[in-house]
Design a protein around this motif. Structure first.
Motif, PDB file in Angstrom:
ATOM      1  N   HIS A  44      30.647   4.678   6.852  1.00  0.00           N
ATOM      2  CA  HIS A  44      30.454   5.203   8.209  1.00  0.00           C
ATOM      3  C   HIS A  44      31.775   5.774   8.745  1.00  0.00           C
ATOM      4  O   HIS A  44      31.821   6.897   9.264  1.00  0.00           O
ATOM      5  CB  HIS A  44      29.935   4.080   9.102  1.00  0.00           C
ATOM      6  N   ALA A  45      32.857   5.016   8.590  1.00  0.00           N
ATOM      7  CA  ALA A  45      34.167   5.487   9.069  1.00  0.00           C
ATOM      8  C   ALA A  45      34.584   6.757   8.329  1.00  0.00           C
ATOM      9  O   ALA A  45      35.113   7.693   8.938  1.00  0.00           O
ATOM     10  CB  ALA A  45      35.221   4.388   8.903  1.00  0.00           C
ATOM     11  N   ALA A  46      34.322   6.803   7.025  1.00  0.00           N
ATOM     12  CA  ALA A  46      34.689   7.996   6.241  1.00  0.00           C
ATOM     13  C   ALA A  46      33.900   9.208   6.718  1.00  0.00           C
ATOM     14  O   ALA A  46      34.441  10.314   6.826  1.00  0.00           O
ATOM     15  CB  ALA A  46      34.448   7.754   4.751  1.00  0.00           C
ATOM     16  N   ALA A  47      32.622   8.996   7.022  1.00  0.00           N
ATOM     17  CA  ALA A  47      31.783  10.110   7.494  1.00  0.00           C
ATOM     18  C   ALA A  47      32.260  10.607   8.858  1.00  0.00           C
ATOM     19  O   ALA A  47      32.300  11.815   9.116  1.00  0.00           O
ATOM     20  CB  ALA A  47      30.317   9.688   7.548  1.00  0.00           C
ATOM     21  N   LEU A  48      32.635   9.673   9.729  1.00  0.00           N
ATOM     22  CA  LEU A  48      33.159  10.084  11.040  1.00  0.00           C
ATOM     23  C   LEU A  48      34.471  10.849  10.873  1.00  0.00           C
ATOM     24  O   LEU A  48      34.718  11.851  11.547  1.00  0.00           O
ATOM     25  CB  LEU A  48      33.371   8.867  11.947  1.00  0.00           C
ATOM     26  N   HIS A  53      37.732  15.814  10.440  1.00  0.00           N
ATOM     27  CA  HIS A  53      38.478  16.718   9.570  1.00  0.00           C
ATOM     28  C   HIS A  53      37.921  18.134   9.695  1.00  0.00           C
ATOM     29  O   HIS A  53      38.681  19.101   9.792  1.00  0.00           O
ATOM     30  CB  HIS A  53      38.398  16.215   8.117  1.00  0.00           C
ATOM     31  N   VAL A  54      36.598  18.263   9.732  1.00  0.00           N
ATOM     32  CA  VAL A  54      35.993  19.590   9.937  1.00  0.00           C
ATOM     33  C   VAL A  54      36.458  20.163  11.280  1.00  0.00           C
ATOM     34  O   VAL A  54      36.805  21.340  11.372  1.00  0.00           O
ATOM     35  CB  VAL A  54      34.449  19.519   9.887  1.00  0.00           C
ATOM     36  N   SER A 105      34.335  17.715   3.857  1.00  0.00           N
ATOM     37  CA  SER A 105      33.091  18.476   3.856  1.00  0.00           C
ATOM     38  C   SER A 105      33.107  19.575   2.798  1.00  0.00           C
ATOM     39  O   SER A 105      34.100  20.287   2.641  1.00  0.00           O
ATOM     40  CB  SER A 105      32.866  19.100   5.230  1.00  0.00           C
ATOM     41  N   LEU A 106      31.980  19.709   2.108  1.00  0.00           N
ATOM     42  CA  LEU A 106      31.849  20.769   1.100  1.00  0.00           C
ATOM     43  C   LEU A 106      31.741  22.136   1.764  1.00  0.00           C
ATOM     44  O   LEU A 106      31.918  23.162   1.139  1.00  0.00           O
ATOM     45  CB  LEU A 106      30.598  20.526   0.253  1.00  0.00           C
ATOM     46  N   LEU A 107      31.409  22.117   3.053  1.00  0.00           N
ATOM     47  CA  LEU A 107      31.174  23.388   3.748  1.00  0.00           C
ATOM     48  C   LEU A 107      32.409  23.903   4.477  1.00  0.00           C
ATOM     49  O   LEU A 107      32.313  24.836   5.291  1.00  0.00           O
ATOM     50  CB  LEU A 107      30.018  23.213   4.748  1.00  0.00           C
ATOM     51  N   ASN A 108      33.569  23.338   4.174  1.00  0.00           N
ATOM     52  CA  ASN A 108      34.778  23.734   4.905  1.00  0.00           C
ATOM     53  C   ASN A 108      35.046  25.240   4.987  1.00  0.00           C
ATOM     54  O   ASN A 108      35.419  25.741   6.038  1.00  0.00           O
ATOM     55  CB  ASN A 108      36.006  22.990   4.386  1.00  0.00           C
ATOM     56  N   PRO A 109      34.844  25.979   3.878  1.00  0.00           N
ATOM     57  CA  PRO A 109      35.090  27.424   3.982  1.00  0.00           C
ATOM     58  C   PRO A 109      34.204  28.083   5.036  1.00  0.00           C
ATOM     59  O   PRO A 109      34.627  28.993   5.752  1.00  0.00           O
ATOM     60  CB  PRO A 109      34.747  27.950   2.583  1.00  0.00           C
ATOM     61  N   LEU A 110      32.981  27.579   5.127  1.00  0.00           N
ATOM     62  CA  LEU A 110      32.031  28.126   6.094  1.00  0.00           C
ATOM     63  C   LEU A 110      32.453  27.798   7.524  1.00  0.00           C
ATOM     64  O   LEU A 110      32.451  28.662   8.409  1.00  0.00           O
ATOM     65  CB  LEU A 110      30.676  27.479   5.790  1.00  0.00           C
ATOM     66  N   THR A 202      26.669  17.067  13.279  1.00  0.00           N
ATOM     67  CA  THR A 202      25.518  16.450  12.607  1.00  0.00           C
ATOM     68  C   THR A 202      25.536  16.767  11.115  1.00  0.00           C
ATOM     69  O   THR A 202      25.322  15.877  10.280  1.00  0.00           O
ATOM     70  CB  THR A 202      24.197  16.971  13.224  1.00  0.00           C
ATOM     71  N   VAL A 203      25.806  18.025  10.786  1.00  0.00           N
ATOM     72  CA  VAL A 203      25.819  18.407   9.368  1.00  0.00           C
ATOM     73  C   VAL A 203      27.009  17.775   8.656  1.00  0.00           C
ATOM     74  O   VAL A 203      26.871  17.213   7.567  1.00  0.00           O
ATOM     75  CB  VAL A 203      25.859  19.963   9.223  1.00  0.00           C
ATOM     76  N   ALA A 204      28.169  17.822   9.284  1.00  0.00           N
ATOM     77  CA  ALA A 204      29.393  17.346   8.615  1.00  0.00           C
ATOM     78  C   ALA A 204      29.382  15.834   8.403  1.00  0.00           C
ATOM     79  O   ALA A 204      30.041  15.324   7.494  1.00  0.00           O
ATOM     80  CB  ALA A 204      30.635  17.755   9.406  1.00  0.00           C
ATOM     81  N   TYR A 205      28.615  15.113   9.201  1.00  0.00           N
ATOM     82  CA  TYR A 205      28.513  13.663   8.968  1.00  0.00           C
ATOM     83  C   TYR A 205      27.917  13.400   7.583  1.00  0.00           C
ATOM     84  O   TYR A 205      28.247  12.435   6.918  1.00  0.00           O
ATOM     85  CB  TYR A 205      27.655  13.007  10.058  1.00  0.00           C
ATOM     86  N   ARG A 206      27.045  14.324   7.147  1.00  0.00           N
ATOM     87  CA  ARG A 206      26.352  14.139   5.858  1.00  0.00           C
ATOM     88  C   ARG A 206      26.966  14.924   4.710  1.00  0.00           C
ATOM     89  O   ARG A 206      27.030  14.436   3.579  1.00  0.00           O
ATOM     90  CB  ARG A 206      24.886  14.538   5.984  1.00  0.00           C
ATOM     91  N   VAL A 207      27.332  16.178   4.980  1.00  0.00           N
ATOM     92  CA  VAL A 207      27.777  17.055   3.870  1.00  0.00           C
ATOM     93  C   VAL A 207      29.256  17.410   4.002  1.00  0.00           C
ATOM     94  O   VAL A 207      29.618  18.160   4.865  1.00  0.00           O
ATOM     95  CB  VAL A 207      26.961  18.361   3.843  1.00  0.00           C
TER      96      VAL A 207
END
Ligand SMILES: [Fe+2]
Ligand SMILES: [Fe+2]
Length: 207
Positions: A44-48, A53-54, A105-110, A202-207
């Protein structure tokens, strides 16, 4: 704009997206001992922290887009100083994600591209609106970090130290944008920004 500056900015963009930022200041977690957390607390802490980070990747892009378009030298200097502090945040949060066993997040470039476009668009409208956009961003980030302090495991003192230090910096960034003459954004713009940040968090918490 000189070629040197362009290359410098491009280098910074790559580092932001790749998650290899250099911090000028040591991490606020440095002198704090690690507490033992349950696996789900760590996740949970890592996801937050991934969400934060995003946010910092976006901050890099925003400040970059704006420093490129700012006309006033004083404003540009303040933007550059804040950008360096945002780079510390980027490095601190990336480090904490790793310590907690998570990944950025894998979506960082986006995220980066979207925020850069918004920063540049605000920049085109002139310094007052540029700064207005910045001040509102910092205010929303501050609120958001306050929410995270409530959501983080109470015992996770290292993560909390990072989030608290970031929040204090964001408050100063906002104050300096206001001092430099930020306009007040219209309510619908603020609402749209809030909606965009809701999608991102919401997205970055998961991906
Ligand atoms: Fe930040
Ligand atoms: Fe900030």
């Amino acid at each position: 704009m000189t070629l040197d500056r362009l290359i410098g900015e491009f280098d910074r963009a790559l580092r932001a997206v790749a998650g290899v930022a250099h911090s000028g200041r040591p991490s606020p977690a440095e002198k704090i001992g690690e507490t033992s957390l349950r696996e789900e607390e760590k996740a949970h802490a890592a996801a937050l922290m991934r969400v934060n980070h995003v946010g910092e990747v976006c901050a890099q892009a925003l400040y970059q887009g704006q420093a490129l378009t700012a006309r006033d030298a004083g404003a540009r200097q303040a933007l550059e100083k804040a950008a360096r502090e945002e780079e510390d945040h980027l490095a601190w949060s990336a480090e904490r994600i790793r310590e907690l066993g998570g990944r950025p997040s894998l979506l960082n470039p986006l995220w980066y591209a979207g925020a850069f476009a918004m920063g540049a668009a605000a920049g085109v409208l002139g310094d007052r609106w540029n700064l207005a956009f910045l001040a509102e961003t910092e205010r929303q980030v501050e609120e958001h970090l306050t929410g995270h302090l409530e959501a983080l495991p109470q015992d996770d003192r290292r993560t909390r130290a990072v989030v608290e230090a970031m929040r204090a910096d964001e408050a100063r960034h906002r104050a300096s944008a206001l001092e430099l003459g930020a306009a007040e954004l219209p309510e619908p713009v603020k609402r749209a920004m809030r909606a965009a940040s809701k999608v991102m968090t919401t997205v970055a918490y998961r991906v």
